[in-house]
Design a protein around this motif. Structure first.
Motif, PDB file in Angstrom:
ATOM      1  N   PHE A 106       0.874  -1.138  -0.074  1.00  0.00           N
ATOM      2  CA  PHE A 106      -0.021   0.038  -0.154  1.00  0.00           C
ATOM      3  C   PHE A 106       0.765   1.143   0.057  1.00  0.00           C
ATOM      4  O   PHE A 106       1.837   1.369   0.871  1.00  0.00           O
ATOM      5  N   GLY A 108       1.469   5.221   0.282  1.00  0.00           N
ATOM      6  CA  GLY A 108       0.887   6.679   0.998  1.00  0.00           C
ATOM      7  C   GLY A 108       1.875   7.558   0.721  1.00  0.00           C
ATOM      8  O   GLY A 108       2.572   7.894  -0.408  1.00  0.00           O
ATOM      9  N   GLU A 113       2.697   8.287   7.359  1.00  0.00           N
ATOM     10  CA  GLU A 113       1.357   7.937   6.879  1.00  0.00           C
ATOM     11  C   GLU A 113       1.562   6.506   6.795  1.00  0.00           C
ATOM     12  O   GLU A 113       0.628   5.408   6.966  1.00  0.00           O
ATOM     13  N   ALA A 114       2.861   5.862   6.170  1.00  0.00           N
ATOM     14  CA  ALA A 114       3.044   4.341   6.157  1.00  0.00           C
ATOM     15  C   ALA A 114       2.787   3.731   7.625  1.00  0.00           C
ATOM     16  O   ALA A 114       2.171   2.605   7.504  1.00  0.00           O
ATOM     17  N   GLU A 116       1.128   4.833  10.294  1.00  0.00           N
ATOM     18  CA  GLU A 116      -0.270   5.016  10.608  1.00  0.00           C
ATOM     19  C   GLU A 116      -1.059   3.689   9.849  1.00  0.00           C
ATOM     20  O   GLU A 116      -1.766   3.294  10.439  1.00  0.00           O
ATOM     21  N   ALA A 117      -0.799   3.494   8.640  1.00  0.00           N
ATOM     22  CA  ALA A 117      -1.443   2.438   7.957  1.00  0.00           C
ATOM     23  C   ALA A 117      -1.017   1.134   8.502  1.00  0.00           C
ATOM     24  O   ALA A 117      -2.030   0.395   8.699  1.00  0.00           O
ATOM     25  N   LEU A 120      -2.868   0.820  11.789  1.00  0.00           N
ATOM     26  CA  LEU A 120      -4.290   0.422  11.608  1.00  0.00           C
ATOM     27  C   LEU A 120      -4.589  -1.077  11.237  1.00  0.00           C
ATOM     28  O   LEU A 120      -5.572  -1.627  11.699  1.00  0.00           O
ATOM     29  N   LEU A 121      -3.665  -1.517  10.220  1.00  0.00           N
ATOM     30  CA  LEU A 121      -3.798  -2.785   9.883  1.00  0.00           C
ATOM     31  C   LEU A 121      -3.595  -3.686  10.922  1.00  0.00           C
ATOM     32  O   LEU A 121      -4.305  -4.827  10.928  1.00  0.00           O
ATOM     33  N   THR A 271       7.400  -0.796   6.881  1.00  0.00           N
ATOM     34  CA  THR A 271       7.108   0.417   6.265  1.00  0.00           C
ATOM     35  C   THR A 271       8.322   1.126   5.806  1.00  0.00           C
ATOM     36  O   THR A 271       9.469   0.819   6.223  1.00  0.00           O
ATOM     37  N   SER A 299     -11.482   1.956   1.376  1.00  0.00           N
ATOM     38  CA  SER A 299     -10.493   3.237   1.328  1.00  0.00           C
ATOM     39  C   SER A 299      -9.742   3.325   0.081  1.00  0.00           C
ATOM     40  O   SER A 299      -9.752   2.484  -0.870  1.00  0.00           O
ATOM     41  N   SER A 301      -6.259   5.827  -1.268  1.00  0.00           N
ATOM     42  CA  SER A 301      -5.243   6.944  -1.289  1.00  0.00           C
ATOM     43  C   SER A 301      -5.464   7.986  -2.363  1.00  0.00           C
ATOM     44  O   SER A 301      -4.908   7.617  -3.352  1.00  0.00           O
TER      45      SER A 301
END
Length: 425
Positions: A106, A108, A113-114, A116-117, A120-121, A271, A299, A301
């Motif tokens: 994914f 970002g 941001e990486a 954060e993702a 979340l995952l 990340t 979602s 990006s």
């Protein structure tokens, strides 16, 4: 407005916490290779590379030409709602390089941001908001990443969406286990992890997030094998390991392509950001397919993985691999590290020289062994006057960080050593 100094305009419209280097901050207006030129026409050898981001150097033809070709198409942005060929091609390369089985990627726009993702995952996959982090760590400036940052100087708020527990292992030089052998250090940190799990958590922890070498914290290098010991404990209950490779990825450590490889560990997620785009804003997560696919809400990006940045990143990654810059980082990093350790033997203001590849730190101390941020700040100012740009960090702000573009030459390393030596002595 043109008559008002840029520094005064900066202070008038940008927040006070957006810090600037140097007593007289510089505006970089031109660059080429490993050198940058400021608005006064002064040229510097750059050994901080935009905080490790200009990893290949400045105005590299293969990368600049790729960007120009994409600009010529007129397509700078489409969003992830459409197929993006350069995004898919870049994801394929990163998935292969990650060594994570069946990996997915994914994209970002930054390391923050990486991370954060990834958080979340992990918390969604494990259905838990409990996270393990390492003391003295830094993972970003957003709400979630700030809460897993184990360094008060960079943690702006005590509020958190996560229940975070911190373990030992990051900052060895001033840590409680500093006098132990590598094997005993690893054993002590592993025992600390087990104790944290049974005393500070409810058991069902989502993940551990860790920098293989702490970046902002001062390039702290744990013994090889520490994260292998941690991963074995995490695997007992399925806790995921997120390796924050924002600063250590892409071969910068010289000995390994990813920082976590030094520990013989393939993490569940990694990340990345910074050096991948060689100055273009990109970040992302690569991880196990079952974890990456776990979100059930929609979602997108908007800007992540757009055609322009992924074109640049493809060119930068190809250049890095084609020119074996990992080997250059290994060879010239060792040259730099050896010379600085020799200097430290006769320089009482240097408490520690550490690092791996082209990721090297000098920690300054007072005669009593206390951290000396003033000495580090003085060296920064002097190296600037000597035509060399370096970085600063560490828990106490007493660490000089050296991270030149990975295309740096032996002659430039020697030039930097001369400027540093003159500034330190």
């Amino acid at each position: 407005m043109a008559d008002i100094p840029l520094i005064d305009r900066h202070r008038a419209v940008l927040p006070a916490w957006l810090s600037l280097y140097y007593d007289e901050p510089i505006e970089i207006t031109h660059a080429g290779g490993r050198r940058v030129t400021d608005s006064t026409g002064t040229t510097y050898l750059d050994f901080f590379a935009g905080i490790l981001t200009n990893a290949i150097g400045y105005d590299i033809a293969e990368i600049s030409d790729a960007i120009r070709r994409q600009l010529d198409t007129g397509v700078l942005h489409t969003s992830t709602l459409y197929l993006i060929r350069s995004q898919v091609e870049l994801a394929e390369k990163i998935a292969r390089l990650s060594r994570i089985p069946d990996a997915k990627v994914f994209f970002g726009n930054s390391g923050t941001e990486a991370n954060e993702a990834a958080l979340l995952l992990a918390t969604q996959f494990r259905r838990s908001n409990q996270v393990l982090s390492i003391r003295n760590s830094y993972h970003g400036r957003a709400f979630g990443t700030n809460s897993v940052t184990g360094n008060r100087g960079w943690a702006a708020s005590s509020l958190s969406p996560l229940k975070v527990s911190y373990v030992h292992g990051g900052y060895r030089y001033r840590g409680p286990f500093r006098h132990l052998s590598d094997a005993d250090y690893i054993r002590a940190c592993a025992e600390d992890l087990r104790e944290v799990l049974v005393t500070a958590t409810a058991g069902d922890v989502a993940c551990m997030i860790a920098e293989p070498i702490q970046g902002v914290g001062g390039f702290n290098v744990p013994p090889d094998g520490l994260y292998r010991a941690f991963k074995d404990i995490l695997d007992e209950t399925g806790i995921l390991l997120i390796s924050d490779e924002v600063q250590t990825g892409w071969g910068r450590t010289g000995t390994h392509f990813w920082g976590m490889d030094a520990h013989d560990v393939v993490p569940d997620m990694m990340t990345f950001a910074k050096g991948l785009g060689n100055g273009m804003a990109i970040g992302g997560v690569v991880g196990r397919a079952d974890v990456m696919d776990c979100l059930t809400a929609n979602s997108i990006s908007t800007f992540g993985g757009n055609p322009l940045v992924t074109t640049a990143a493809n060119a930068a990654l190809d250049y890095l691999l084609d020119h074996d810059l990992q080997s250059n980082a290994d060879k010239l990093g060792e040259r730099l590290l050896t010379a600085l350790r020799t200097l430290a033997e006769t320089t009482p203001t240097i408490g520690d020289v550490r690092g791996r590849g082209l990721m090297i730190a000098i920690e300054f101390i007072t005669p009593t062994g206390a951290p000396d941020p003033h000495a580090a700040a003085t060296v920064m100012e002097k190296t600037k006057r000597n035509g060399l740009l370096v970085g600063k960090g560490g828990l106490y702000g007493n660490v000089i960080r050296l991270v030149p573009p990975m295309t740096v030459t032996a002659e430039e390393v020697d030039e930097a050593l001369a400027a540093l030596t003159q500034a330190i002595l």
